[in-house]
Design a protein around this motif. Structure first.
Motif, PDB file in Angstrom:
ATOM      1  N   ARG A  24      32.371  21.470  45.003  1.00 15.25           N
ATOM      2  CA  ARG A  24      32.864  22.632  44.253  1.00 15.25           C
ATOM      3  C   ARG A  24      32.490  22.494  42.781  1.00 15.25           C
ATOM      4  O   ARG A  24      32.302  21.393  42.279  1.00 15.25           O
ATOM      5  CB  ARG A  24      34.379  22.731  44.382  1.00 15.25           C
ATOM      6  CG  ARG A  24      34.838  23.012  45.779  1.00 15.25           C
ATOM      7  CD  ARG A  24      36.348  23.213  45.867  1.00 15.25           C
ATOM      8  NE  ARG A  24      36.741  23.245  47.259  1.00 15.25           N
ATOM      9  CZ  ARG A  24      37.137  22.188  47.938  1.00 15.25           C
ATOM     10  NH1 ARG A  24      37.219  21.014  47.359  1.00 15.25           N
ATOM     11  NH2 ARG A  24      37.460  22.286  49.208  1.00 15.25           N
ATOM     12  N   GLU A  26      34.216  22.787  40.094  1.00 19.05           N
ATOM     13  CA  GLU A  26      35.154  22.047  39.240  1.00 19.05           C
ATOM     14  C   GLU A  26      35.028  20.532  39.372  1.00 19.05           C
ATOM     15  O   GLU A  26      35.567  19.791  38.554  1.00 19.05           O
ATOM     16  CB  GLU A  26      36.601  22.496  39.480  1.00 19.05           C
ATOM     17  CG  GLU A  26      37.101  22.335  40.886  1.00 19.05           C
ATOM     18  CD  GLU A  26      36.851  23.551  41.772  1.00 19.05           C
ATOM     19  OE1 GLU A  26      37.430  23.573  42.868  1.00 19.05           O
ATOM     20  OE2 GLU A  26      36.091  24.457  41.394  1.00 19.05           O
ATOM     21  N   ASN A  54      33.422  28.519  45.471  1.00 14.29           N
ATOM     22  CA  ASN A  54      34.361  29.636  45.512  1.00 14.29           C
ATOM     23  C   ASN A  54      33.567  30.931  45.395  1.00 14.29           C
ATOM     24  O   ASN A  54      32.348  30.922  45.205  1.00 14.29           O
ATOM     25  CB  ASN A  54      35.428  29.503  44.424  1.00 14.29           C
ATOM     26  CG  ASN A  54      34.857  29.615  43.013  1.00 14.29           C
ATOM     27  OD1 ASN A  54      33.779  30.175  42.795  1.00 14.29           O
ATOM     28  ND2 ASN A  54      35.571  29.087  42.052  1.00 14.29           N
ATOM     29  N   TRP A  55      34.241  32.032  45.472  1.00 14.97           N
ATOM     30  CA  TRP A  55      33.565  33.338  45.498  1.00 14.97           C
ATOM     31  C   TRP A  55      32.833  33.665  44.204  1.00 14.97           C
ATOM     32  O   TRP A  55      31.949  34.523  44.187  1.00 14.97           O
ATOM     33  CB  TRP A  55      34.568  34.434  45.830  1.00 14.97           C
ATOM     34  CG  TRP A  55      35.635  34.579  44.779  1.00 14.97           C
ATOM     35  CD1 TRP A  55      36.813  33.888  44.712  1.00 14.97           C
ATOM     36  CD2 TRP A  55      35.614  35.444  43.666  1.00 14.97           C
ATOM     37  NE1 TRP A  55      37.531  34.264  43.608  1.00 14.97           N
ATOM     38  CE2 TRP A  55      36.810  35.233  42.937  1.00 14.97           C
ATOM     39  CE3 TRP A  55      34.707  36.375  43.174  1.00 14.97           C
ATOM     40  CZ2 TRP A  55      37.117  35.925  41.771  1.00 14.97           C
ATOM     41  CZ3 TRP A  55      35.014  37.058  42.013  1.00 14.97           C
ATOM     42  CH2 TRP A  55      36.202  36.826  41.329  1.00 14.97           C
ATOM     43  N   GLU A  56      33.159  33.004  43.105  1.00 16.92           N
ATOM     44  CA  GLU A  56      32.523  33.297  41.821  1.00 16.92           C
ATOM     45  C   GLU A  56      31.159  32.621  41.661  1.00 16.92           C
ATOM     46  O   GLU A  56      30.386  32.997  40.793  1.00 16.92           O
ATOM     47  CB  GLU A  56      33.422  32.846  40.673  1.00 16.92           C
ATOM     48  CG  GLU A  56      34.723  33.599  40.592  1.00 16.92           C
ATOM     49  CD  GLU A  56      35.657  33.032  39.541  1.00 16.92           C
ATOM     50  OE1 GLU A  56      35.468  31.865  39.117  1.00 16.92           O
ATOM     51  OE2 GLU A  56      36.582  33.741  39.147  1.00 16.92           O
ATOM     52  N   TRP A  57      30.851  31.632  42.460  1.00 20.06           N
ATOM     53  CA  TRP A  57      29.623  30.852  42.311  1.00 20.06           C
ATOM     54  C   TRP A  57      28.400  31.720  42.615  1.00 20.06           C
ATOM     55  O   TRP A  57      28.339  32.376  43.655  1.00 20.06           O
ATOM     56  CB  TRP A  57      29.654  29.651  43.242  1.00 20.06           C
ATOM     57  CG  TRP A  57      28.449  28.766  43.132  1.00 20.06           C
ATOM     58  CD1 TRP A  57      27.444  28.656  44.050  1.00 20.06           C
ATOM     59  CD2 TRP A  57      28.120  27.884  42.070  1.00 20.06           C
ATOM     60  NE1 TRP A  57      26.502  27.740  43.611  1.00 20.06           N
ATOM     61  CE2 TRP A  57      26.901  27.259  42.387  1.00 20.06           C
ATOM     62  CE3 TRP A  57      28.743  27.562  40.865  1.00 20.06           C
ATOM     63  CZ2 TRP A  57      26.291  26.334  41.565  1.00 20.06           C
ATOM     64  CZ3 TRP A  57      28.139  26.635  40.039  1.00 20.06           C
ATOM     65  CH2 TRP A  57      26.927  26.029  40.387  1.00 20.06           C
ATOM     66  N   THR A  58      27.440  31.710  41.712  1.00 21.04           N
ATOM     67  CA  THR A  58      26.221  32.506  41.912  1.00 21.04           C
ATOM     68  C   THR A  58      24.988  31.623  42.076  1.00 21.04           C
ATOM     69  O   THR A  58      23.878  32.130  42.197  1.00 21.04           O
ATOM     70  CB  THR A  58      26.002  33.465  40.727  1.00 21.04           C
ATOM     71  OG1 THR A  58      25.899  32.702  39.521  1.00 21.04           O
ATOM     72  CG2 THR A  58      27.140  34.469  40.613  1.00 21.04           C
TER      73      THR A  58
END
Length: 119
Positions: A24, A26, A54-58
């Motif tokens: 992840r 973090e 997480n859903w924000e990872w691009t």
């Protein structure tokens, strides 16, 4: 690896590319330092790969060794330094060999193969 990278940036020549896999965002170790080094050194590229983002990872998703072919177009004249958990190191070394990297250009601590073979 950080000590080797800093030494290379001070005294090395040519281009370096850090490919760092983590579960992840973090938990990416030295993330701020690596981003700063890459921003200040045009001969350094940095790629993070997350296996459980997480859903924000691009960015890239999966395992670092799965992205070697996408990131590098040449394997015979480049040195590869592999560090991490034993199964990943063994998989990365095997994949690099499949892609044409000569054994003498793939560097690791060397104890990983026997640990993975014992499992």
């Amino acid at each position: 690896m950080m000590a080797m990278l800093r030494q290379y940036l001070r005294e090395g020549t040519g281009h370096a590319h850090i490919l760092l896999g983590e579960k992840r965002a973090e938990t990416i170790i030295h993330r701020e330092t690596l981003n700063e080094l890459a921003a200040n050194n045009p001969n350094l590229n940095l790629t993070f790969v997350l296996s459980d983002p997480n859903w924000e990872w691009t960015g890239r998703i999966g395992y670092a060794q799965e992205h070697l072919e996408d990131l590098f177009d040449e394997f015979t004249e480049r040195d590869f330094y592999v560090c991490g958990v034993p199964p990943m190191v063994v998989q990365a070394k095997n994949r690099l060999a499949e892609l044409g990297a000569p054994d003498e250009r793939i560097h690791s601590e060397g104890w990983e193969d026997s640990v993975v073979a014992d499992d």
